[in-house]
Scaffold this active site. Structure first.
Site, PDB file in Angstrom:
ATOM      1  N   SER A   1      39.591  45.435  36.464  1.00 51.66           N
ATOM      2  CA  SER A   1      39.425  44.127  36.511  1.00 51.66           C
ATOM      3  C   SER A   1      40.731  43.355  37.083  1.00 51.66           C
ATOM      4  O   SER A   1      41.104  43.654  38.218  1.00 51.66           O
ATOM      5  CB  SER A   1      38.760  43.308  35.225  1.00 51.66           C
ATOM      6  OG  SER A   1      38.379  42.217  35.478  1.00 51.66           O
TER       7      SER A   1
ATOM      8  N   LYS B   1      43.251  44.987  40.222  1.00 51.56           N
ATOM      9  CA  LYS B   1      44.101  44.294  41.306  1.00 51.56           C
ATOM     10  C   LYS B   1      45.662  44.720  41.145  1.00 51.56           C
ATOM     11  O   LYS B   1      46.302  45.124  42.231  1.00 51.56           O
ATOM     12  CB  LYS B   1      43.827  42.992  41.488  1.00 51.56           C
ATOM     13  CG  LYS B   1      42.301  42.271  41.700  1.00 51.56           C
ATOM     14  CD  LYS B   1      42.481  40.892  41.879  1.00 51.56           C
ATOM     15  CE  LYS B   1      41.437  39.922  41.274  1.00 51.56           C
ATOM     16  NZ  LYS B   1      40.140  40.417  40.999  1.00 51.56           N
TER      17      LYS B   1
ATOM     18  N   HIS C   1      31.312  46.521  32.030  1.00 54.38           N
ATOM     19  CA  HIS C   1      32.524  46.215  32.734  1.00 54.38           C
ATOM     20  C   HIS C   1      33.737  47.154  32.505  1.00 54.38           C
ATOM     21  O   HIS C   1      33.974  46.901  30.994  1.00 54.38           O
ATOM     22  CB  HIS C   1      32.865  44.913  32.826  1.00 54.38           C
ATOM     23  CG  HIS C   1      33.969  44.409  33.672  1.00 54.38           C
ATOM     24  ND1 HIS C   1      34.299  44.915  35.217  1.00 54.38           N
ATOM     25  CD2 HIS C   1      34.880  43.528  33.577  1.00 54.38           C
ATOM     26  CE1 HIS C   1      35.252  44.489  35.457  1.00 54.38           C
ATOM     27  NE2 HIS C   1      35.952  43.533  34.626  1.00 54.38           N
TER      28      HIS C   1
END
Length: 421
Positions: free
Chosen positions: A242, A246, A372
């Protein structure tokens, strides 16, 4: 008879030419390093010239990652790529995340307290201390490969413990407390540990500072050496999910001592193209991301349709890892992650590795049906393959190109890379 002879001669020449090209690519592949012993091989190259958005050409497709900033030539070998990579790094810092300062190894003090690595960074009369425990394998022998979790390692621990790989976490809050939850009490740009050392860089986004802190941990490991740390500096990986996906991508892209980067569900601002994301629905794009993470001027200069004036895009952030290895993991069940955009960006980035005959060092796996940051077992094989090849030096099939069946027809990445050959 003469025509038949000439045709045979032609095909023979073409076959020899094809064989020679294949042999040249194989020789080049065998010579290309999997990792480097320095943070930035492009440190010797000068910064490119910068312009404002109004001075930039409007590029509606993904920019050519090989084309130098002056527009006069393309990078065609590793030395040229290192220079071009340096340009991309400067541009991303200048326009998007702010400066990642250079630190001399003379300004790094490192020590082990039991199994905990402690690194003191001395800058401008200030000291910033980073610390994190290293979890060593119960079996195997030192020096061990190491996987570093950016903020956390969301991948199943057994993928590493079963392979006798050491683990540690980069606790980004020791550098900058920005998070995806926004500013907290007493927070704000210029208010964090990093800012004591660099008060002039308060316009920075968090990702430049997190990448800086991550590199200081590698400095500490490198300075102490494997005799003290029991870590093999040539086999270091970074991963995160998530917003930390990045972070992992920025950390791996901006430090060439990382052999393997696994960016798990990084979403917009990670591997997903800023340009392509504007064609999608409710996704994280340049106008809708957390500007604690980026320079606020990014949105001011390149928001909305002006994104086409940005001189680079996310495929070039991914390509900064070349010739090292990178695996991108997606989850199309979450629209916000903009995985169709990551799919387009990944296929654009692959062209960089392809140019050097090493396309097996980059892969993507976009698989639905799970929560997720909860890697499903169906994705284990591709993750295991990248770990085995690039952290353990084993043979494995890492030519991974997995996406939903409708992606190739719905999202024509070829139309976005007219420079590809």
């Amino acid at each position: 008879m003469k025509q038949s002879f000439n045709r045979s001669l032609l095909w023979g020449c073409l076959s020899l030419l094809s064989l020679a090209c294949s042999q040249q690519l194989m020789a080049q592949k065998n010579q290309l390093p999997l990792v480097f012993s320095v943070e930035n091989t492009g440190a010797k190259f000068a910064e490119p010239k910068y312009g404002t958005a109004d001075q930039m050409p409007d590029i509606a497709t993904l920019p050519n990652p090989f084309l130098f900033a002056d527009g006069k030539k393309e990078a065609k070998n590793l030395n040229q790529w290192q220079q071009r990579r340096s340009e991309i790094a400067h541009q991303i810092q200048h326009y998007e995340i702010g400066t990642k300062p250079v630190v001399s190894m003379d300004d790094i003090d490192a020590r082990m307290s039991g199994d905990t690595l402690i690194v003191d960074v001395h800058v401008n009369g200030q000291v910033l201390t980073l610390s994190t425990p290293i979890f060593y394998p119960k079996e195997g022998s030192a020096p061990y490969p190491l996987i570093i979790g950016a903020s956390n390692n969301a991948l199943p621990r057994k993928l590493f413990t079963d392979r006798n790989i050491a683990m540690m976490v980069f606790y980004e809050r020791q550098v900058n407390s920005y998070s995806q939850m926004g500013r907290g009490a007493g927070a704000g740009r210029g208010s964090y540990a990093f800012d004591r050392l660099y008060p002039d860089l308060k316009e920075n986004g968090a990702y430049s500072e997190w990448a800086w802190g991550f590199s200081r941990l590698l400095d500490g490991l490198q300075k102490l050496g494997p005799e003290v740390t029991k870590i093999d500096m040539s086999r270091i990986g970074v991963t995160g999910c998530s917003y930390a996906g990045k972070m992992a991508l920025f950390c791996g892209a901006f430090d060439e001592r990382v052999a393997l980067t696994i960016a798990q569900e990084p979403g917009g601002g990670g591997a997903a193209s800023w340009r392509f994301s504007r064609t999608l629905g409710n996704v994280e794009n340049l106008d809708k991301t957390d500007y604690n993470w980026f320079k606020e001027s990014l949105k001011e200069q390149f928001g909305e349709e002006k994104v086409n004036r940005l001189p680079h895009d996310r495929h070039e952030l991914v390509a900064m890892c070349c010739p090292r290895a990178v695996l991108l993991l997606g989850n199309p069940d979450y629209e916000w992650l903009a995985d169709p955009s990551m799919y387009v960006s990944a296929n654009a980035a692959i062209k960089v590795w392809e140019r050097f005959g090493i396309s097996d060092r980059i892969g993507y796996s976009i698989v639905a049906g799970h929560g997720h940051c909860q890697l499903p077992e169906v994705q284990y094989p591709e993750v295991e393959a990248f770990i085995d090849k690039f952290l353990l030096g084993k043979e494995a099939n890492t030519t991974v190109r997995i996406a939903p069946d409708d992606y190739p027809t719905r999202y024509d990445y070829r139309s976005w890379i007219p420079w590809a050959k």
